[in-house]
Design an enzyme around this catalytic site. Structure first.
Site, PDB file in Angstrom:
ATOM      1  N   SER A 126       1.012  -1.255  -0.020  1.00 53.54           N
ATOM      2  CA  SER A 126      -0.077  -0.159  -0.195  1.00 53.54           C
ATOM      3  C   SER A 126       1.058   1.091  -0.016  1.00 53.54           C
ATOM      4  O   SER A 126       1.946   1.213   0.538  1.00 53.54           O
ATOM      5  CB  SER A 126      -0.743  -0.126   1.162  1.00 53.54           C
ATOM      6  OG  SER A 126      -1.247   1.350   1.735  1.00 53.54           O
ATOM      7  N   TYR A 151      -1.580  -1.118  10.759  1.00 55.58           N
ATOM      8  CA  TYR A 151      -1.867  -1.615   9.630  1.00 55.58           C
ATOM      9  C   TYR A 151      -0.648  -1.173   8.770  1.00 55.58           C
ATOM     10  O   TYR A 151      -0.381  -2.056   7.936  1.00 55.58           O
ATOM     11  CB  TYR A 151      -3.305  -0.937   9.092  1.00 55.58           C
ATOM     12  CG  TYR A 151      -3.323  -0.955   7.318  1.00 55.58           C
ATOM     13  CD1 TYR A 151      -3.709  -2.076   7.096  1.00 55.58           C
ATOM     14  CD2 TYR A 151      -3.169   0.326   6.652  1.00 55.58           C
ATOM     15  CE1 TYR A 151      -3.954  -1.984   5.532  1.00 55.58           C
ATOM     16  CE2 TYR A 151      -3.187   0.277   5.502  1.00 55.58           C
ATOM     17  CZ  TYR A 151      -3.782  -0.963   4.700  1.00 55.58           C
ATOM     18  OH  TYR A 151      -3.743  -1.162   3.394  1.00 55.58           O
ATOM     19  N   LYS A 155       2.142  -3.561   6.556  1.00 54.23           N
ATOM     20  CA  LYS A 155       2.357  -3.539   5.206  1.00 54.23           C
ATOM     21  C   LYS A 155       4.015  -3.517   5.155  1.00 54.23           C
ATOM     22  O   LYS A 155       4.761  -3.980   4.176  1.00 54.23           O
ATOM     23  CB  LYS A 155       1.759  -2.482   4.389  1.00 54.23           C
ATOM     24  CG  LYS A 155       0.510  -2.706   4.396  1.00 54.23           C
ATOM     25  CD  LYS A 155       0.106  -3.860   3.462  1.00 54.23           C
ATOM     26  CE  LYS A 155      -1.381  -4.281   3.593  1.00 54.23           C
ATOM     27  NZ  LYS A 155      -1.793  -5.397   3.111  1.00 54.23           N
TER      28      LYS A 155
END
Ligand code: UD1
Length: 339
Positions: A126, A151, A155
């Site tokens: 992302s 989050y 990644k």
């Protein structure tokens, strides 16, 4: 001979669109999904669109024994790993849940791949890895900033895990760094299905327009941007799905230049929140109820991709414009409300 692709998280938003595009390009698709943030009916929708029902495993990818069974039952050429939690705000409140699920599913999958001698992996990364970038547009070599959420950390860590494993010759990996995925399938048979009140702009706009939510808040109009609202790089989910198909081809045909490749997947065009509202109103004929609110903590003013590498090396280019992103999201929103 057609390659077989295991799509982990294949009934989710990006996974389902990718499964459709893979089938359209004659890949054999196996879907593994635990339905934690997806619906079983999407499997039938994939069949409705393509005429092919993928083999389906209801498996939690953190369960190594069950995950290994997929590999023992079917020969797999490439794995695409979408099976991760994705709510930034939830990850701030429940970081352990995110570290556990997103990292252990990745490690499990790779261990199963290693045991089954499968070496090709595509990872859902992302633009969040860039944090608040100092220079724009962001290229693949723009340094990571400290992640603001668990989050985002997962990644960054996921990419680091792949870097180390590819260096050790264990796998070949392609990480695709998505900017802001939006839109839905043109058939209105698939799209995003957010749980509860959405955090992201597009589903919030669609649900407000359709009357499910009362009012959209624009998070700040005092940024140093042309109209004061934040700029993002919105990318149609079908274009994004096609980038995965190209990455599969690249790995399957061993065209990758290194064992660990990374590509930005966006349009390269920044669009503001207020522009999204204008285009929404023009494309749907619906007046959107919105107000200007405070800035949202952690938001960068401007994030958009340099897509030169994806264009030149991967041979991929976004084709669908903002109008198409809005129209397809709207059609999907209306169809979800009717059903
Ligand atoms: C977020 C995540 C990113 C994730 C992406 C998935 C953060 C910091 N980043 O990106 O990691 O990959 O979603 O799509 O959360 N906005 C409003 N009102 C709203 C909602 C959003 O004005 O009700 C604005 C935001 O300020 C932002 C833009 O709309 O400028 C897009 O927001 P959003 O859809 O949440 O995506 P990002 O924050 O860019």
């Amino acid at each position: 001979m057609a390659a077989t692709v295991l799509v982990a998280g294949g009934l989710g938003y990006i996974g389902s669109h990718t499964s459709v595009e893979l089938i359209k390009k004659d890949f054999n698709v196996i879907v593994a999904d635990n339905l934690s943030n997806s619906e079983f009916f999407i499997l039938e929708r994939i069949e409705q669109i393509t005429g092919v029902k993928p083999i389906f495993f209801n498996v939690d990818l953190t369960d190594k024994i069950k995950t290994a069974e997929i590999f023992s039952q079917h020969p797999v050429d490439v794995v695409i790993h979408f099976a991760a939690y994705k709510s930034v705000s939830e990850s701030v409140k429940e970081p352990l849940k995110y570290f556990h699920n997103n990292l252990s599913s990745l490690i499990n999958i790779i261990e199963c791949m290693k045991d089954a001698k499968v070496s090709k992996l595509i990872f859902s990364s992302s633009a969040t890895v860039y944090g608040q970038p100092e220079k724009l547009p962001v290229t693949e070599s723009t340094p990571f900033q400290k992640a603001l959420s668990a989050y985002g950390s997962t990644k960054q860590m996921g990419e680091e895990i792949l870097e180390k494993l590819t260096a050790a010759g264990i796998i070949n990996a392609v990480s695709l760094r998505y900017f802001n995925p939006v839109g839905a399938h043109g058939s209105a048979l698939m799209g995003e299905l957010p749980i509860g009140i959405p955090n992201n702009l597009f589903p919030y706009v669609m649900q407000t327009g359709a009357g499910g939510l009362e009012q959209l808040t624009v998070y700040g109009n005092d940024y140093d941007t042309p109209d004061g609202s934040c700029l993002r790089d919105y990318i149609h989910v079908v274009d994004l799905a096609k980038a995965h198909v190209m990455a599969c081809d690249r790995l399957f045909q061993q065209k990758n230049e290194t064992s660990c490749e990374v590509f930005n997947i966006g349009t390269g065009k920044p669009t503001s929140v207020l522009e999204i509202i204008k285009v929404f109103e023009r494309c749907t004929g619906v007046k959107l109820n919105y107000k200007i609110g405070d800035r949202r903590e952690g938001d960068a003013a401007v994030v958009y991709a340099d897509i030169t590498k994806a264009n030149k090396v991967l041979g991929w280019k976004a084709e669908l414009e903002l109008d198409e992103m809005i129209k397809s999201s709207w059609k999907w929103e209306l169809s979800v409300r009717q059903s």
